[in-house]
Write a protein that holds these residues in place. Structure first.
Motif, mmCIF file in Angstrom:
data_model
loop_
_atom_site.group_PDB
_atom_site.id
_atom_site.type_symbol
_atom_site.label_atom_id
_atom_site.label_comp_id
_atom_site.label_asym_id
_atom_site.label_seq_id
_atom_site.Cartn_x
_atom_site.Cartn_y
_atom_site.Cartn_z
ATOM 1 N N THR A 241 0.821 -1.208 0.000
ATOM 2 C CA THR A 241 0.000 0.000 0.000
ATOM 3 C C THR A 241 0.859 1.264 0.000
ATOM 4 O O THR A 241 0.480 2.276 -0.598
ATOM 5 C CB THR A 241 -0.957 0.005 1.204
ATOM 6 N N ARG A 242 2.027 1.215 0.645
ATOM 7 C CA ARG A 242 2.921 2.373 0.654
ATOM 8 C C ARG A 242 3.436 2.686 -0.748
ATOM 9 O O ARG A 242 3.759 3.833 -1.073
ATOM 10 C CB ARG A 242 4.100 2.098 1.589
ATOM 11 N N ASN A 243 3.494 1.669 -1.591
ATOM 12 C CA ASN A 243 3.995 1.857 -2.951
ATOM 13 C C ASN A 243 2.887 2.005 -3.985
ATOM 14 O O ASN A 243 3.147 1.929 -5.183
ATOM 15 C CB ASN A 243 4.924 0.700 -3.329
ATOM 16 N N GLY A 244 1.658 2.230 -3.530
ATOM 17 C CA GLY A 244 0.592 2.580 -4.461
ATOM 18 C C GLY A 244 -0.445 1.515 -4.744
ATOM 19 O O GLY A 244 -1.375 1.745 -5.534
ATOM 20 N N VAL A 245 -0.335 0.338 -4.113
ATOM 21 C CA VAL A 245 -1.356 -0.693 -4.309
ATOM 22 C C VAL A 245 -2.610 -0.293 -3.533
ATOM 23 O O VAL A 245 -2.536 0.154 -2.391
ATOM 24 C CB VAL A 245 -0.842 -2.068 -3.844
ATOM 25 N N ARG A 246 -3.756 -0.463 -4.150
ATOM 26 C CA ARG A 246 -5.027 -0.082 -3.534
ATOM 27 C C ARG A 246 -5.255 -0.852 -2.231
ATOM 28 O O ARG A 246 -5.226 -2.083 -2.217
ATOM 29 C CB ARG A 246 -6.185 -0.367 -4.489
ATOM 30 N N SER A 247 -5.508 -0.145 -1.160
ATOM 31 C CA SER A 247 -5.714 -0.798 0.138
ATOM 32 C C SER A 247 -6.998 -1.617 0.167
ATOM 33 O O SER A 247 -7.100 -2.591 0.927
ATOM 34 C CB SER A 247 -5.734 0.242 1.256
ATOM 35 N N ASP A 248 -7.978 -1.254 -0.664
ATOM 36 C CA ASP A 248 -9.266 -1.956 -0.624
ATOM 37 C C ASP A 248 -9.198 -3.363 -1.206
ATOM 38 O O ASP A 248 -10.114 -4.166 -0.983
ATOM 39 C CB ASP A 248 -10.341 -1.147 -1.360
ATOM 40 N N ILE A 249 -8.126 -3.695 -1.933
ATOM 41 C CA ILE A 249 -8.029 -5.050 -2.475
ATOM 42 C C ILE A 249 -7.078 -5.926 -1.660
ATOM 43 O O ILE A 249 -6.926 -7.111 -1.946
ATOM 44 C CB ILE A 249 -7.591 -5.051 -3.959
ATOM 45 N N VAL A 250 -6.428 -5.348 -0.659
ATOM 46 C CA VAL A 250 -5.462 -6.102 0.134
ATOM 47 C C VAL A 250 -6.109 -6.568 1.439
ATOM 48 O O VAL A 250 -6.654 -5.768 2.194
ATOM 49 C CB VAL A 250 -4.213 -5.255 0.458
ATOM 50 N N VAL A 251 -6.058 -7.868 1.667
ATOM 51 C CA VAL A 251 -6.510 -8.437 2.934
ATOM 52 C C VAL A 251 -5.370 -9.265 3.513
ATOM 53 O O VAL A 251 -4.502 -9.737 2.781
ATOM 54 C CB VAL A 251 -7.772 -9.313 2.766
#
Length: 448
Positions: A241-251
């Motif tokens: 997420t710090r590098n730009g990956v969407r937080s809503d798709i990460v679990v």
């Protein structure tokens, strides 16, 4: 349901943690009645024409489609670095595989040398696609977040200048390479901007610099096309997420292991015998077996014995160094590898497992196996391990790369009479692979 799993390398030649996890998931999915297929890579030194790079075999009755790659020009590409993360040839084959197999879901476990272009192919085909990062490869070109010389790294700088310096330094003698990595990122980023502005015809160096410069943005853009990313721990979730990956798709979901094998119970009460330690893993420098051997030199053979389990042919120079460190010490035994089904037998033969990693380890499966076996873990205090091992409760933690820190931990095991038994009794079985697969099925919106 038809499920396609993807991993950078696979059995029978490769059997590290990511491969074990992929195989375990495939077996459980098959037991649930799903049709499973695996797409994988295989490093080869053979000179192959593009059509010859793909073949198929079966492992454990699972069809495996294989891409035999190398760091050489292939397809329409010449950049060795680009081929590692955006392989057009692999992506085109994957597109045909999707058309042929028609999976209901694709789950990626690793994409090194296959490339994140596979994600775009799955999305274009309308197939739900998910990803479990088993190391830091999607962000870091080496997958380890380490600079030359062993210094930890937070990830690519703004222009990936630190990555360019790392790759350049790795081609130089170790002493010079280590000095080179001290170049400030602001300087290396400036150099990248200059080189990037040159025409490609200026040479292969320009192509490779451009490939490194564009790697992170390309990967993150494609990761954000996924329907879900299952991060095994907080560190990887934060890195993404710090590098730009969407937080809503990460679990977040920890791995599962096979708990159906019989556990070999060992009496870990201290007696008048040597303490038996074990190392299980890849015999490569980032796994830190050399740290363990250096610490062992500070103890007499009557106190400690060490069994080292790992393939000795993958990194021969490093393994030769380990043998030199062992120096004929009768307390050290190199045991090579074993079938994963025998993991609890192997752990039952040791008093403690040592995991001396010098990188920010991503929760190695062997730690979970040790906990299931009631085998105390002595490990480097890095985030991926510290989420599973609590210091002085079910294991002991020490500063990564610190020989003296590991020595102190081992001295405690020898001196404190009830410590081993206490750490062992506090070990609790981790998640089973069946539970893990059920969690994946829920995320995939598929039923058992």
């Amino acid at each position: 349901m038809r499920i396609l799993l993807t991993v950078h390398q696979f059995f029978p030649e490769f059997s590290a943690g990511t491969e074990v996890l992929t195989l375990s998931v495939a077996r459980v999915l098959k037991s649930f009645g799903h049709e499973v297929r695996i797409f994988t890579g295989f490093p080869t030194t053979e000179a192959l024409a593009d059509p010859e790079r793909f073949d198929q075999y079966h492992y454990d009755s699972i069809p495996v489609d294989r891409f035999r790659h190398a760091y050489v020009p292939m397809g329409d590409q010449t950049s060795k670095i680009e081929i590692g993360y955006d392989n057009h040839l692999a992506a085109d084959f994957f597109e045909h595989l999707l058309e042929e197999f028609k999976p209901n879901v694709v789950h990626f476990f690793h994409l090194n040398r296959l490339g994140t272009g596979l994600i775009e192919k799955a999305v274009a085909a309308g197939v739900p696609a998910f990803y479990t990062p088993t190391d830091f490869w999607s962000i870091c070109p080496t997958g380890q977040l380490l600079r030359c010389g062993g210094r930890t790294c937070a990830g690519p700088s703004k222009e990936a200048g630190n990555c360019v310096v790392h790759f350049a330094a790795s081609q130089l003698p170790q002493r010079i390479g280590k000095l080179m990595t001290a170049v400030p990122d602001v300087i290396s980023d400036r150099v990248v901007r200059i080189v990037r502005s040159l025409p490609v015809s200026a040479g292969s160096v320009v192509r490779e610099v451009r490939a490194l410069n564009g790697r992170l943005a390309q990967n993150v853009r494609r990761l954000n096309l996924l329907q879900g990313i299952i991060a095994p721990n907080q560190m990887i979730e934060t890195l993404l997420t710090r590098n730009g990956v969407r937080s809503d798709i990460v679990v977040r979901s920890s791995y599962g292991i096979n708990l159906e094998q019989s556990v070999v119970v060992r009496d870990r009460a201290r007696r008048d015998r040597p303490l038996v330690l074990g190392f299980i893993g890849t015999l490569a420098s980032h796994k830190g077996c050399h740290v363990l051997l250096e610490a062992l030199q500070r103890f007499p053979a009557r106190d400690l014995q060490l069994r080292i389990y790992g393939k000795q042919t993958d990194f021969p120079d490093y393994v030769a160094g380990l043998h030199r460190l062992a120096g004929g010490n009768e307390a050290v035994e190199f045991c090579d590898t074993f079938a994963n089904e025998d993991i609890f037998t192997v752990l039952g033969g040791m008093d403690a497992l040592v995991v001396p990693s010098v990188w920010n380890e991503n929760t190695p499966l062997v730690v979970y196996s040790a906990q299931a076996a009631g085998c105390p873990v002595v490990a480097s205090n890095v985030p991926g391990i510290a989420e599973a091992v609590t210091h002085d409760f079910n294991g002991l933690l020490f500063e990564p790369g610190s020989v003296s820190g590991l020595e102190s931990a081992l001295k405690r095991l020898l001196a404190e009479e009830d410590l081993l038994a206490k750490l062992s009794s506090n070990s609790t079985p981790p998640k089973s692979v069946s539970v893990y697969v059920n969690e994946l099925l829920q995320k995939w919106n598929l039923t058992k």
